[in-house]
Design a protein around this motif. Structure first.
Motif: not given
Lengths: 510, 510
Positions: B354, A364, A239, A366
C-alpha cells in the motif's frame, strides 16, 4: 589467480580486443603524454582493481541505511585523494550528497553525476558469491567478471573514471578540465534529495559544459547503447474507500452487506475503466495524450537504429513470450521508448489470497499507477488532469496520492558535447546505437538538463555490465570478443576527458 | 460460583423470565408427563451443562483437522448414549459425517441437521478466556455467558437438543418421534461432503417430515429472528494472465515494457467494467438478472417485518457509517435479503504494497467474485452466463475457476411444519420475526429441501448467541430480561418435539 598475472592477462586481452588500434593512433599523433597515461593505467591495474573492490566491499543500501555513512565518507576521501579543491558532504533530509570540485582553471568544466547507493540483496540464496566480497568469476562467452552488488549500477564505472583521472594526474600533474562531482546516496530512492545539493551549488554548476553519468554501455554483443535521456515518472496511488465515501463499513465486512453499501472495489474498477482501454494502451484521460509528440529527430534515430538493432531482444529482456500482435519493429521501438503510459503497477482490494475463498465486502481498494512520461508530456499536468477526469465522471470521492513525480529529460544527438562523446567512441571503433530515450525512467537527469543548469547530459563509458537490481550483478573486467576490459574502460575515460577538453564550450554557460 | 448454586440460580432466573407461563400452561393442560420432563431438565442442569462443556472443550477445527476425529467420535457416542438404533461414521473424501437413526416406530420423523466443526482461533490475543475451556463470563445487560469457540455456532444448541431428548427418554422411556441426525464436520468448509451421507441414507431421509437445524435465534432484544432459508453462493476466480494471453512476461516485469505487451490488470478491469456498474449494484451480465424474481410471499414477509424491525441495526452489524443514500427501510430489507449480487470479494495484481512504490507490469491479475443467489437465480447458470458474456465482449482469454457453487433454499412460512414451529414459539410468548431468507449463504440446506428429499427446513431454538467466527464467541446460559436461560432452551426443544409429534405429516413423504 595471482594478481600480477591477472593484470598482465587483462592488459593482453585488452590489446587483443581493439586497444591496439588506439595505441597506434595515439602513437601516430605523436601524443607522448597520452601514451604515458595509458602506460600508467596499465601498470597500475593492481591498484585500480583494488580501489574498485574497496568501494564494492563497502555496503551502501539506501533503503535501509546500511553502510551509507561509511560509503559517503569513502567517496569523499576518493576526491580528497585526487586533490579536489573543494570536497563537501552536503547534508539533506535523507542521505548526504558528496560534492567535489576540481578547479583546474581550465576552459571546460565537466559535471559528473554519480550515486554511491545500491539496492538491497533481495534473494541472497541466489547469489553465487557473497554480494559484498567482489569476487572474480568466469562468465563463459563474456569474459572474467567482477560480481558484487553495485558493480554496474554504478560503483565500477564511477571508480574507473576516477582511476582514469588519477592516472592523468600522476602523469600530467593536473586534469585538462575542471570537474564537479555530485554523488548522491538516494538514486535507488528516486533521487529524492539530490536537488538540495544541486541547488546549493547551482551557481558553480551553471558554469559546466556537460553532465557525464559514467556507465558501462556495451550490450552483450559489444554494441554501445547510448541513450540521450530518460523517461519521467509520476507515481500515483488512487483509492476508493468506504471511509471517504461516507458509506458502508470502513474496515470491510461480510459480503452479505454488499447491496446495502455498494463496493469500493467495483467503484474503483468503474472509474479506471473510464480512463484507459485496449489493455491499458489507449489513455482516455482528457488532455493527457494531447501533450504527446513524436519528435522528428527521435523518429530519425529510431529509423537509424533499426538497421543494426533487432528489438526482438526486448522479449528476452522482459522474459516475455510474444509482443502484442501486429507490431512492426519500428512500432515496437516507438512504443518502448516514446509512448506515454498510464500503467497499473498494482491493484488490491479485499480478500486477496489467490487460492482461498472468503466472501468479503472490501472496505477500500487501491491501484498504483505509474505514468512514464515522454516528449512532450508535462508531468506537472498529470495529477490535475486525472483529478479533473475523475471529477467529471462522478468519482469525486476517489482519492489521489502522489508518491513521486519527475519529468523526462533528453539531449539532442546534434548537441556538440554529444558529438564529442560519439567521436570518442568512434576512435575506439564503436559506432554507438543512439536511443532517443531510455525506456526506464531517470529521476535525476532533469536536475542537470532543465533550467537553470541546462546542461547536455551524457551517459558514457565502455564495458559490459548486467543483472542490475538482481542476484549476481556484474561487470566484465576482462572481456572476450570486443567487450572492453578494465584498462580499456579507463583509457576510454582518459580520452573522453581529453576530447571534451578540446571540444567546444557550451553556448550560454555562465 | 459453586455449581449447585449456579443451577439453582439459573432455574430461578428462567422461571422469572417467562418459563412460569409455560409451566402454568403445561400444568393447566394436565400434561403431567411434560411436567415431569421439565423437572428432569431442571434437576439435571449440572449434568447437562457438563455435557455442553465436554463438547466445547473438544476442539474440532475443520480447516486444520485439529480434533476432528475425536469430536466425530464424541458425537457418535452422544447418539449411542441416547440409544439411537443406528449410529455410523459415514466416511467421505473429507471429514466424516455422523449419522444416527432413532427409530421409535412413530408417525413423524424429524431429521436433525448438525455440524460438529468450528472455525480456527484467528486472533487468540483477543479472547478474554481460553477458547476451548468453556468458562462462564458475565455479560452485563445480557446475562451469564458460556464463552468458547463453537458455542453458538453450533455446539450448544445441538447438545441442548440432545439434552432435551435425554430428559424425555429418562422420563418417558422413548421419544414420541423418530429422529435422524446428519452431523457434518465440514460446515465451515462449505459443507463440501455432506452430500455423501445424505445420498447414502437418502431412502430413509425421504421418510422425514421436516429438517431441524438447532440454533439460538433470539437477538439481543430477545426477538426471535426466524429465517426460512438462506442464499446460495457461487464463488468464482477470474484471472487474466500473460501466460494465458500468450503475450508478455508471465512472471511480470518492469513497467517500462507495458506498451509492448499491454497489461493484464487493465484487461481485467476492462472486462469487469462490462459486467457491472453503479458501484457493483447493477449486474449487466446478459441473462443474469432475468432469472431474478421478487416473490409476493417474500415481500409480504418484509412488509410484516417492518412493523417490528428497524433495519438500521444492520449498520451496527456491519460496523458501517451509512447506507447508500435514498434507500427506504423496505428497500434496505429487499437489498439485504432478496437481491442478487456479483460482488468483488477481492482483487489483486502486481505490486500491492500500500505504501510502497514499485513500477511493475503485472504478469497476471485476478478477482474473486461471490455471487449470492436468491429466488429464482439458478446457480448452475452463472458460470455459463459469465463465460458467454466474457466471450461476447472479446475476453476469451480470461479464465474462470469455480471455487464452489450451491443454490439458495427456502421453505414457505405457510408450510404446516413451519406453522407448528411458530406455534411452539407462540406458546413461549414469542411472535417470531419471519425473514424470507438469511442474508448470508447456507451451503447445506438445499441437500434437504431440494428433491429427492424435499423436506421443509426449520431453523429452531430459543436463546441468544453471538460473535460467530469472532473472538469470545458465546451463548447466554442465564439470560436477563426475556433472553432464555439454558433450562428454558431445553424445555423449548422438549415442546417442539411434542408439538411436532402432534402436528400433521408431510404430504408426499415416502
Amino acid at each position: 589467480m595471482n594478481r600480477r598475472k591477472f593484470i598482465q592477462s587483462t592488459t593482453l586481452a585488452a590489446a587483443a580486443a581493439g586497444t591496439s588500434r588506439l595505441w597506434a593512433q595515439a602513437a601516430g599523433s605523436g601524443d607522448r603524454e597520452r601514451q604515458d597515461i595509458y602506460r600508467h593505467v596499465d601498470s597500475h591495474q593492481d591498484d585500480h582493481l583494488s580501489k574498485l573492490r574497496q568501494y564494492l566491499r563497502q555496503p551502501s543500501i539506501s533503503s535501509t541505511g546500511e553502510g551509507i555513512t561509511e560509503c559517503a565518507d569513502m567517496v569523499r576521501r576518493f576526491m580528497v585523494d585526487l586533490k579536489f579543491t573543494e570536497v563537501e558532504l552536503v547534508q539533506t533530509p535523507g542521505h548526504p550528497v558528496v560534492w567535489g570540485h576540481y578547479d583546474a582553471g581550465a576552459r571546460k568544466t565537466l559535471v559528473v553525476y554519480g550515486m554511491y547507493d545500491v539496492v538491497p540483496i533481495f534473494r541472497p540464496e541466489l547469489w553465487e558469491v557473497p554480494p559484498f566480497e567482489a569476487r572474480i568469476v568466469d562468465k563463459p562467452g563474456l569474459g572474467k567478471a567482477l560480481v558484487a552488488r553495485g558493480t554496474g549500477n554504478t560503483k565500477v564505472p564511477f571508480r574507473a573514471l576516477l582511476n582514469a583521472m588519477e592516472s592523468i594526474l600522476s602523469v600530467r600533474g593536473e586534469l585538462p578540465i575542471n570537474v564537479m562531482c555530485v554523488v548522491e546516496g538516494e538514486e535507488e530512492l528516486a533521487s529524492r534529495n539530490i536537488g538540495v545539493a544541486v541547488e546549493k551549488h547551482r551557481d558553480k554548476l551553471k558554469t559546466g559544459d556537460a553532465c557525464l553519468d559514467p556507465k558501462y554501455l556495451q550490450n552483450e554483443q559489444g554494441l554501445i547503447e547510448l541513450t540521450l535521456g530518460a523517461k519521467g515518472n509520476t507515481y500515483l496511488h488512487l483509492e476508493c474507500s468506504n471511509e471517504r465515501r461516507g458509506i458502508g463499513p470502513s474496515g470491510g465486512s461480510s459480503s452479505r452487506f454488499s447491496a446495502l453499501f455498494g463496493n469500493p472495489a467495483w467503484r474503483l474498477v468503474e472509474a479506471l475503466s473510464t480512463m484507459v482501454d485496449n489493455d491499458g494502451l489507449n489513455i482516455k484521460i482528457e488532455g493527457y495524450m494531447d501533450m504527446h509528440r513524436l519528435l522528428p529527430e527521435d523518429l530519425e534515430l529510431i529509423d537509424a537504429m533499426l538497421e543494426r538493432y533487432d528489438p526482438s531482444v526486448l522479449l528476452s529482456d522482459a522474459k516475455a513470450s510474444n509482443f502484442l500482435p501486429g507490431l512492426s519493429k519500428r512500432d515496437i521501438l516507438i512504443r518502448y521508448m516514446l509512448t506515454p503510459s498510464f500503467n497499473i503497477s498494482g491493484i488490491r482490494g479485499g480478500f486477496v489470497d489467490e487460492d482461498g475463498r472468503a466472501t468479503r465486502l472490501p472496505g477500500k481498494a487501491f491501484v498504483k499507477i505509474d505514468c512514464r512520461t515522454v516528449p512532450e508530456l508535462d508531468h506537472r499536468q498529470i495529477v490535475p488532469l486525472v483529478r479533473a477526469h475523475l471529477d467529471k465522471h462522478g468519482f469525486q470521492d476517489i482519492g489521489i496520492r502522489v508518491f513521486g513525480s519527475y519529468p523526462y529529460f533528453k539531449t539532442s544527438y546534434r548537441n556538440p558535447q554529444v558529438q564529442t562523446l560519439i567521436q570518442t567512441y568512434r576512435n575506439y571503433g564503436h559506432e554507438p546505437l543512439l536511443f532517443p530515450l531510455r525506456a526506464s525512467s531517470g529521476p535525476y537527469g532533469y536536475h542537470f538538463t532543465d533550467p537553470p543548469l541546462s546542461l547536455p547530459f551524457l551517459y558514457g563509458g565502455l564495458g559490459h555490465a548486467g543483472h542490475f537490481h538482481a542476484p549476481n550483478e556484474y561487470v566484465i573486467i576482462e572481456g572476450e570478443g570486443n567487450l572492453a576490459s578494465l584498462p580499456e574502460v579507463e583509457k576510454f575515460y582518459v580520452d573522453l576527458i581529453y576530447d571534451f577538453a578540446a571540444g567546444p564550450e557550451r553556448p550560454g554557460k555562465s
